[in-house]
Each structure stands twice: as C-alpha cells, then as structure tokens.
Design a protein around this motif. Structure first.
Motif, short mmCIF file in Angstrom:
data_model
loop_
_atom_site.label_atom_id
_atom_site.label_comp_id
_atom_site.label_asym_id
_atom_site.label_seq_id
_atom_site.Cartn_x
_atom_site.Cartn_y
_atom_site.Cartn_z
N UNK A 132 0.83 -1.21 0.00
CA UNK A 132 0.00 0.00 0.00
C UNK A 132 0.86 1.26 0.00
N UNK A 133 0.43 2.24 -0.80
CA UNK A 133 1.09 3.55 -0.83
C UNK A 133 0.02 4.61 -0.70
N UNK A 145 0.55 -0.76 -6.97
CA UNK A 145 0.61 0.21 -8.05
C UNK A 145 -0.73 0.55 -8.69
N UNK A 146 -1.80 -0.12 -8.27
CA UNK A 146 -3.13 0.14 -8.84
C UNK A 146 -3.94 1.05 -7.91
N UNK A 147 -4.63 2.05 -8.47
CA UNK A 147 -5.40 2.96 -7.61
C UNK A 147 -6.56 2.25 -6.92
N UNK A 200 -12.39 -3.52 0.06
CA UNK A 200 -11.69 -2.81 -1.00
C UNK A 200 -10.21 -3.18 -1.06
N UNK A 201 -9.68 -3.71 0.04
CA UNK A 201 -8.28 -4.11 0.07
C UNK A 201 -8.10 -5.60 -0.21
N UNK A 202 -9.19 -6.28 -0.57
CA UNK A 202 -9.09 -7.71 -0.87
C UNK A 202 -8.06 -7.95 -1.98
N UNK A 203 -7.26 -8.99 -1.81
CA UNK A 203 -6.22 -9.29 -2.78
C UNK A 203 -4.87 -8.71 -2.40
#
Length: 224
Positions: A132-133, A145-147, A200-203
């Motif tokens: 996470x960033x 890297x994905x929004x 939303x953070x699944x995966x």
C-alpha cells in the motif's frame, strides 16, 4: 494544491474561493469551526485560510485545538482586528501568518504561496506499508501500483492504521479522531466502515487489517 477556506461570510468566501481556484488551487469552503474540524481530519490540506471571527467556536480557539492535536498544516488567519496584541495572540496560538481585513487579493495570494513554499519541506510524508502507498496530501491510495478508491472515512481509517503499522489503534482513538464522538455512539459505524475498507483491500495480503478483540485494530505487515 488543496486549500481549506473557513469563512462565515458566504459572499466573501465565494469571492476568495473563486480567486484561488482561478490561480489553480483546489478549494474546499466551510463556514464554521465545527465544519472545518471535520474536513481537516478526513482530508489533508496544504493550507488553511481561517477567519478569526466565526459563529460558535472562533477561529483562534480552533487553531489552538489543531496545534494541540499535532496538526501542522500552515494557517493563514484573516481578521478585522489589527491591534498588535491581537496579531501576537494569533501567532502565539498557532497561526503561521496574519492578514488584516480589508486586504487586497494579491496580498493574500502572495502570503498563501509563501506559506506553501515554506511548508513544502514539512509536507506530509507519503506512507508505504507493504503493497500500500498512501499520499495524504493528494488523497490517493494505490495497492501494488493500482489505484484504490476510498470514501473519506475509509481513507481516514487507513491513514491512522498506516501511521502506526504493527500497533493496535483503539476504537476510542478512532472514534475521537475521525468522528469526534463518544465511542458508544458510533461503535457499530466503525465496524461498518472497517468492513467496507477490508473488502476494498481484498487481494492485498500484505499488509492486512486485524481486529484485536476488546482493544481495536492493527495493520499487520508481513502477515502473508
């Protein structure tokens, strides 16, 4: 750059907001300290333009409360009081600059830009935990890297957890910092928003949000 404008004179607020927007700023406008308090804790701002005289809690009291809670966002205070003692009081209680009404918009713009330049060295750090960033200033989150699109409350929840990776953040602290309310009043609401955030953070296995029964929540790093 996002600016929070706190001004109870709605006509003056519209004029200032329009001028700042024409200069390329993103401007959120509120008309009381109570509204400003909620916005400032769910959104990271580069600058707060704050009227000293507000209905309810005045701007000076709110500025002092911000500093007591560790918020370092630059504050440009606007006031009709031009006595030296008033300016000194405002600066001593946390304002970074002081502009007396009436003022020219060009002067406000110059002072705002000076504060923003000065604060660039102390701008909120981008947080990176596992995959996470999170960028508090642009309100952006990516995973691998994905929004990832979050609501304001979800972003605020994750922001708190990412500031303290591996540490338990209590429900009471979450209730006070995000909702400014007693835990009993919003305990179930915390679970709802935390559940939505987890989905939303699944995966993203690292980090993961862990519920610590009877205490709160922890962002576990290297849990995968």
């Amino acid at each position: 750059m996002r600016i929070l404008l706190v001004e109870d004179d709605r006509k003056a607020a519209r004029v200032l907001a329009r001028g700042l927007q024409e200069e390329g700023f993103v401007v959120d406008v509120v008309h009381s300290a109570e509204e400003a308090d909620e916005e400032a804790f769910v959104t990271s701002y580069g600058l707060i333009v704050l009227d000293r005289m507000l209905p309810g809690q005045d701007g000076l009291g709110w500025c002092r409360a911000l500093r007591e809670r560790g918020v370092t966002t630059p504050v440009l205070m606007l006031t009709a009081r031009d006595a030296l003692v008033d300016r000194v009081e405002g600066l001593n209680l946390g304002a970074d600059d002081y502009l007396t009404k009436p003022f020219a918009f060009d002067e406000l713009l110059a002072r705002a830009r000076a504060l923003l330049r000065r604060s660039d060295l102390a701008r909120p750090s981008v947080l990176v935990v596992g995959a996470l960033r999170l960028d508090p200033l642009s309100h952006a989150l990516t995973g691998h890297g994905q929004p990832i699109d979050l609501t304001q409350k979800e972003f605020a929840l994750l922001h708190i957890l990412m500031r303290h990776p591996g540490e338990v953040v209590s429900r009471a602290r979450i209730a006070e910092q995000i909702w400014k309310d007693d835990l009993l009043a919003i305990d179930n609401l915390i679970d709802v928003h935390m559940g939505n955030l987890r989905r939303k953070l699944e995966g993203i296995a690292d980090p993961s949000i862990v519920t610590v029964r009877g205490r709160g929540f922890r962002l576990d790093v290297g849990a995968a």
